[in-house]
Design an enzyme around this catalytic site. Structure first.
Site, PDB file in Angstrom:
ATOM      1  N   GLN A   1      27.940 -16.728  20.338  1.00 36.52           N
ATOM      2  CA  GLN A   1      27.302 -15.819  19.299  1.00 36.52           C
ATOM      3  C   GLN A   1      27.688 -14.417  19.585  1.00 36.52           C
ATOM      4  O   GLN A   1      28.334 -13.976  20.526  1.00 36.52           O
ATOM      5  CB  GLN A   1      25.851 -15.882  19.117  1.00 36.52           C
ATOM      6  CG  GLN A   1      25.114 -15.581  20.520  1.00 36.52           C
ATOM      7  CD  GLN A   1      23.809 -16.074  20.667  1.00 36.52           C
ATOM      8  OE1 GLN A   1      23.227 -16.687  19.656  1.00 36.52           O
ATOM      9  NE2 GLN A   1      23.217 -15.834  22.094  1.00 36.52           N
TER      10      GLN A   1
ATOM     11  N   ASP B   1      15.496 -13.236  25.435  1.00 42.00           N
ATOM     12  CA  ASP B   1      15.116 -11.981  25.531  1.00 42.00           C
ATOM     13  C   ASP B   1      14.183 -11.654  26.529  1.00 42.00           C
ATOM     14  O   ASP B   1      13.906 -10.671  26.758  1.00 42.00           O
ATOM     15  CB  ASP B   1      14.929 -11.411  24.274  1.00 42.00           C
ATOM     16  CG  ASP B   1      14.123 -12.030  23.442  1.00 42.00           C
ATOM     17  OD1 ASP B   1      13.107 -12.560  23.832  1.00 42.00           O
ATOM     18  OD2 ASP B   1      13.961 -12.434  22.024  1.00 42.00           O
TER      19      ASP B   1
ATOM     20  N   ASP C   1      22.547 -26.120  27.412  1.00 35.41           N
ATOM     21  CA  ASP C   1      21.761 -26.663  26.070  1.00 35.41           C
ATOM     22  C   ASP C   1      20.452 -27.105  26.309  1.00 35.41           C
ATOM     23  O   ASP C   1      20.415 -28.108  27.218  1.00 35.41           O
ATOM     24  CB  ASP C   1      22.717 -27.408  25.639  1.00 35.41           C
ATOM     25  CG  ASP C   1      22.444 -28.159  24.256  1.00 35.41           C
ATOM     26  OD1 ASP C   1      21.545 -29.302  24.090  1.00 35.41           O
ATOM     27  OD2 ASP C   1      22.454 -27.574  23.246  1.00 35.41           O
ATOM     28  N   ALA C   2      19.454 -26.653  25.688  1.00 37.63           N
ATOM     29  CA  ALA C   2      18.259 -27.276  25.611  1.00 37.63           C
ATOM     30  C   ALA C   2      18.017 -28.956  25.554  1.00 37.63           C
ATOM     31  O   ALA C   2      17.193 -29.410  26.093  1.00 37.63           O
ATOM     32  CB  ALA C   2      17.364 -26.568  24.930  1.00 37.63           C
TER      33      ALA C   2
ATOM     34  N   ASP D   1      11.375 -21.536  21.544  1.00 41.52           N
ATOM     35  CA  ASP D   1      11.592 -20.158  20.691  1.00 41.52           C
ATOM     36  C   ASP D   1      13.114 -19.962  20.227  1.00 41.52           C
ATOM     37  O   ASP D   1      14.032 -19.073  20.553  1.00 41.52           O
ATOM     38  CB  ASP D   1      11.144 -19.170  21.668  1.00 41.52           C
ATOM     39  CG  ASP D   1      11.391 -17.685  20.467  1.00 41.52           C
ATOM     40  OD1 ASP D   1      11.349 -17.651  19.260  1.00 41.52           O
ATOM     41  OD2 ASP D   1      11.323 -16.426  20.991  1.00 41.52           O
TER      42      ASP D   1
END
Length: 524
Positions: free
Chosen positions: A252, A314, A368-369, A386
């Protein structure tokens, strides 16, 4: 070295220098052509969303344009080296400038972005479609046909392979999109310069061709040198506030802006142009995300000891979780290491999360979740999910029944999972699709919502095996939530009330389609 034609090559004769040079050119041409296609698709997905749709339409339009170019090549009969040289210069300029032009259009004339996108894709695709047939016809003078086709296609595919690997892993993260485009434009211009030398004895108006090559190289080199300024111009205009940090990871584009002062947004985080939080009100979002589940578990008689956070690189959700002293470990699963590094090492941004990611209780896993849930055997008392909104199928898979079935397996018997779930007001169908999908795997779904000024009305869903109970206590240092207002979060007025919805599956990804349709009505 002469470019004079010969009738045919001897079957076992070694390759001539001109053949080697042209085959090397094929490698570069293929690499450049695919790079421009990938850049157009990536930028389109940044700006327009739905990466599957954007890449599909870009690839289709590009291949069609290449077909048009191949068909047009039949009309080039004489002075083939001169035509090839001119086309290389045009590809260098149009392809090299493509990322910069698209970013400028998005910043200054967003209404023209889509038209310019496909116009440039068609132009570059048509020119690339002209290149290979001309190279083959030039080589045909020296190479037997059966060898010609195999050699050209071999180098063509090798060039495509090289750039398809380098684009996401090396070029974009280290150079950025604008510099990458200009670099490959320079490579196309270098091929033109190469052709100028190889065929210098065949070219008419050699001086004019030399001047054209020089001017093209000068323009592209100037653009490459000014790429930082171009990036700043486009992003400052797009984000309106002063940009304090930018990075392009393989996953990203990360941008952090700052608008200090009373009533201003403060620091804001954008991923691929989409707002993730604003400093002035992120506490409302993260308190609402974390505390209804965490405090309810605590009020049930035991403190949550093991907590997982999926996404949330974050560190803001981790900051809220650390307000519960009974928590022994927090596993943060974030795909992009650039995010967790930024919010751990940057003093200002780490300060926003209270240096939560440096806590000895926190373990960061960059993967990767979905894959992590499949592989881990740990169970957790609370799992905070999230993720960004489902703007494309890559993210949409994290909102499917397959994902929630894995989530169920990782919850302790009395555990809670909480999922951020877009706006129930703007994207009502999408919100209730998530609720329906959670319920489809046998979990209870308890939806709620709150108002975050930067986002508007925003929704969440608690998933559990047992009925949800309102907490009887909350941490003392919260800025937004209290026990008196908490029940109001679970009340949905008529314009956000439940509507019939499908289950979001890997095989249909209905959520991505409904999300794009609902938010598209607001943003277009």
């Amino acid at each position: 070295m002469s470019g004079a034609p010969v009738s045919a090559a001897l079957p076992n004769s070694p390759p001539r220098p001109v053949e080697i040079a042209l085959l090397a050119s094929v490698f570069i041409i293929a690499a450049c052509g695919l790079l421009y296609e990938l850049a157009a698709g990536a930028i389109a997905s940044y700006v327009l969303g739905d990466s599957v749709l954007q890449f599909s339409t870009i690839i289709g339009a590009y291949l069609f344009a290449m077909g048009v170019g191949s068909w047009l090549s039949r009309f080039f009969e004489r002075q083939l080296p001169a035509h090839f040289l001119r086309i290389e210069l045009l590809v260098a300029l149009a392809g090299g400038a493509l990322p910069a032009l698209l970013f400028l259009a998005n910043a200054y004339t967003p209404g023209a972005f889509r038209f310019l996108l496909y116009a440039l894709v068609f132009l570059v695709g048509m020119l690339v479609g002209l290149e290979i047939p001309l190279v083959m016809r030039i080589l045909k003078r020296n190479v037997a046909l059966k060898d010609l086709v195999s050699q050209v296609l071999t180098f063509d595919y090798l060039g495509a392979l090289a750039v398809s690997v380098a684009f996401p892993l090396v070029l974009v993260p280290h150079l950025g999109m604008i510099r990458t485009g200009l670099l490959f434009g320079l490579m196309n211009a270098t091929v033109a310069l190469w052709a100028l030398w190889l065929f210098r004895h065949e070219l008419r108006h050699f001086g004019a061709h030399t001047l054209a090559c020089g001017l093209t190289l000068a323009v592209l080199l100037g653009g490459f040198a000014a790429a930082g300024t171009l990036t700043t111009l486009t992003e400052d205009k797009f984000y309106n506030d002063r940009i304090v940090f930018t990075a392009a990871s393989p996953y990203q584009r990360i941008v952090v802006t700052n608008a200090p002062g009373e009533g201003r947004a403060g620091h804001r985080l954008f991923l691929n142009g989409n707002l993730q939080f604003a400093e002035r009100d992120e506490y409302r979002y993260h308190e609402a995300l974390v505390h209804p589940a965490m405090a309810s578990f605590t009020s049930g008689g035991g403190a949550p000891r093991k907590v997982a956070v999926l996404g949330g690189g974050d560190g803001m959700a981790v900051r809220e979780i650390l307000k519960y002293p009974g928590v022994q470990s927090i596993t943060l699963v974030e795909l992009d290491p650039a995010m967790t590094t930024l919010f751990t090492q940057n003093p200002t941004l780490a300060g926003l999360n209270g240096h939560a990611l440096s806590s000895p209780k926190v373990k960061v896993i960059n993967t990767d979740a979905f894959k992590w849930l499949e592989e881990t055997r740990d169970s957790f008392d609370v799992i905070v999910v999230d993720f960004p909104d489902p703007t494309n199928f890559n993210i949409g898979k994290l909102y499917t029944n397959s994902f929630y079935a894995l989530l169920d397996q990782r919850l302790s018997a009395s555990g809670y999972a909480v999922i951020q779930t877009t706006s129930p007001l703007v994207a009502r169908q999408s919100f209730w699709t998530v609720v329906q999908t959670i319920e489809s795997v046998g979990l209870r779904a308890t939806p709620y919502h709150t108002h975050v000024p930067s986002f508007g009305e925003w929704g969440f869903v608690i998933a559990s095996r047992r009925p949800y109970r309102l907490p009887t206590a909350l941490p003392e240092d919260l800025r937004f939530m209290n026990l008196q207002s908490l029940p109001l979060l679970f009340d949905f007025p008529q314009d956000m009330a439940r509507v019939p919805a499908e289950v979001n599956r890997l095989s249909n990804q209905v959520l991505v389609h409904s999300y794009e349709a609902e938010w598209g009505r607001v943003t277009h």
